[in-house]
Design an enzyme around this catalytic site. Structure first.
Site, PDB file in Angstrom:
ATOM      1  N   GLU A   1       0.872   2.502 -38.833  1.00  0.00           N
ATOM      2  CA  GLU A   1       0.382   2.494 -37.447  1.00  0.00           C
ATOM      3  C   GLU A   1      -1.012   3.113 -37.332  1.00  0.00           C
ATOM      4  O   GLU A   1      -1.171   4.313 -37.613  1.00  0.00           O
ATOM      5  CB  GLU A   1       1.351   3.274 -36.547  1.00  0.00           C
ATOM      6  CG  GLU A   1       0.915   3.292 -35.077  1.00  0.00           C
ATOM      7  CD  GLU A   1       1.857   4.103 -34.191  1.00  0.00           C
ATOM      8  OE1 GLU A   1       2.507   5.041 -34.714  1.00  0.00           O
ATOM      9  OE2 GLU A   1       1.920   3.808 -32.995  1.00  0.00           O
TER      10      GLU A   1
ATOM     11  N   GLU B   1       6.860   4.074 -25.533  1.00  0.00           N
ATOM     12  CA  GLU B   1       6.588   5.346 -26.222  1.00  0.00           C
ATOM     13  C   GLU B   1       5.641   6.169 -25.356  1.00  0.00           C
ATOM     14  O   GLU B   1       4.469   6.326 -25.664  1.00  0.00           O
ATOM     15  CB  GLU B   1       5.967   5.079 -27.605  1.00  0.00           C
ATOM     16  CG  GLU B   1       5.974   6.331 -28.475  1.00  0.00           C
ATOM     17  CD  GLU B   1       5.276   6.137 -29.819  1.00  0.00           C
ATOM     18  OE1 GLU B   1       4.281   5.382 -29.885  1.00  0.00           O
ATOM     19  OE2 GLU B   1       5.721   6.746 -30.804  1.00  0.00           O
TER      20      GLU B   1
HETATM   21  O1  LIG Z   1       2.312   8.614 -31.860  1.00  0.00           O
HETATM   22  C1  LIG Z   1       2.603   7.437 -32.106  1.00  0.00           C
HETATM   23  O2  LIG Z   1       2.100   6.499 -31.520  1.00  0.00           O
HETATM   24  C2  LIG Z   1       3.633   7.091 -33.124  1.00  0.00           C
HETATM   25  O3  LIG Z   1       4.206   5.837 -32.880  1.00  0.00           O
HETATM   26  C3  LIG Z   1       4.418   7.978 -33.870  1.00  0.00           C
HETATM   27  O4  LIG Z   1       5.463   7.566 -34.287  1.00  0.00           O
HETATM   28  C4  LIG Z   1       4.021   9.365 -34.239  1.00  0.00           C
HETATM   29  O5  LIG Z   1       2.705   9.620 -34.183  1.00  0.00           O
HETATM   30 MG   LIG Z   2       3.061   4.649 -31.469  1.00  0.00          MG
END
Ligand SMILES: O=C(O)[C@H](O)C(=O)CO
Ligand SMILES: [Mg+2]
Length: 256
Positions: free
Chosen positions: A141, A238
């Site tokens: 990510e 999220e």
């Molecule tokens: O913060 C995020 O966007 C993430 O997806 C994560 O899992 C931890 O940084």
């Molecule tokens: Mg994330």
């Protein structure tokens, strides 16, 4: 609910409850999946029971970050920390197998340069080869540098190159609209450009990362647009609720 399917990120939502109870709350609220951050202290039998009861799939867990108090944010791209990074991955995989998890988000950490990139690629190849026979995928990510200064992976093009250098299969990008907006915006065209290597999508208000009902991004437009651009998976909520999670769920009604 419309064609959009939402996953509750229980790293941020219902954090005032036990993880099994947070799974139950997500089901009641209308989420169709959950995703976790670092669930490792939660007993797997209790979590499994809540998952079986609700029928919700788990889309992902994260590898551990290392010494969080010292600012560490993952170790997979940190030269010299290879053994610890492998132990973290094995722990994530064991947990994923125990409760049934689709993907492991391998956290790169804070580093830069060609040695860090090679370290990350070596780790990802090893991790993918271990996880694939068990039916578990790998996610990486790009994060924004305002929240995580010094993070190794901040850009989709770099992530796509890494996926290609790992051979293409078993590793996908977690496309978090929140981070993408902060790191340059142009979210829909970036999504289209990297669609083939995107394995999960997340969202939150920008800039404050709370409920997606205000701020720079119009989620009522953006999320259906990503469906039109070819996304068929879940959208991971999220965000950090402004207050109690249940009180802030009104944003979901615009998609019903
Ligand atoms: O913060 C995020 O966007 C993430 O997806 C994560 O899992 C931890 O940084
Ligand atoms: Mg994330």
């Amino acid at each position: 609910m419309s064609d959009l399917r939402f996953s509750a990120n229980l790293g941020f939502l219902w954090t005032d409850r036990s993880l099994p109870d947070a799974v139950r709350a997500a089901k009641v609220a209308g989420f169709e999946a959950v995703e976790l951050h670092w669930p490792y202290e939660t007993d797997t039998a209790q979590l499994k029971a809540a998952l079986a009861e609700t029928g919700l799939p788990v889309l992902g867990v994260n590898t551990l970050r290392g010494d969080v108090a010292a600012g560490e944010f993952g170790l997979a791209a940190v030269p010299g920390r290879e053994e610890e990074a492998r132990r973290y991955f094995e722990r994530a995989l064991g947990y994923a197998e125990a409760i049934g998890v689709a993907n492991i988000h391998v956290m790169a950490g804070k580093s830069e340069g060609t040695a860090a990139r090679q370290c990350f690629i070596d780790h990802l190849r090893w991790a993918r080869d271990l996880a694939a026979p068990k039916g578990v995928g790998i996610l990486i990510e790009p994060l924004n540098l305002r929240d995580v200064p010094g993070y190794f992976l901040t850009d989709c093009a770099a992530a796509a190159d890494i996926v290609a250098d790992c051979g293409g299969s078993g590793i996908r990008i977690m496309f978090d609209c929140y981070h993408m907006q902060i790191m340059g915006g142009d979210i829909v065209s970036r999504f289209q450009r990297f669609r083939d290597v995107i394995g999960h999508v997340q969202f939150a208000a920008v800039p404050d990362r709370t409920e997606p009902d205000h701020g720079e991004l119009d989620h009522a437009w953006l999320l259906p647009e990503l469906l039109r651009a070819g996304w068929h998976g879940f959208f991971g909520a999220e965000y950090k609720p402004r207050g109690k999670t249940d009180i802030g769920l009104n944003w979901m009604t615009q998609f019903r």
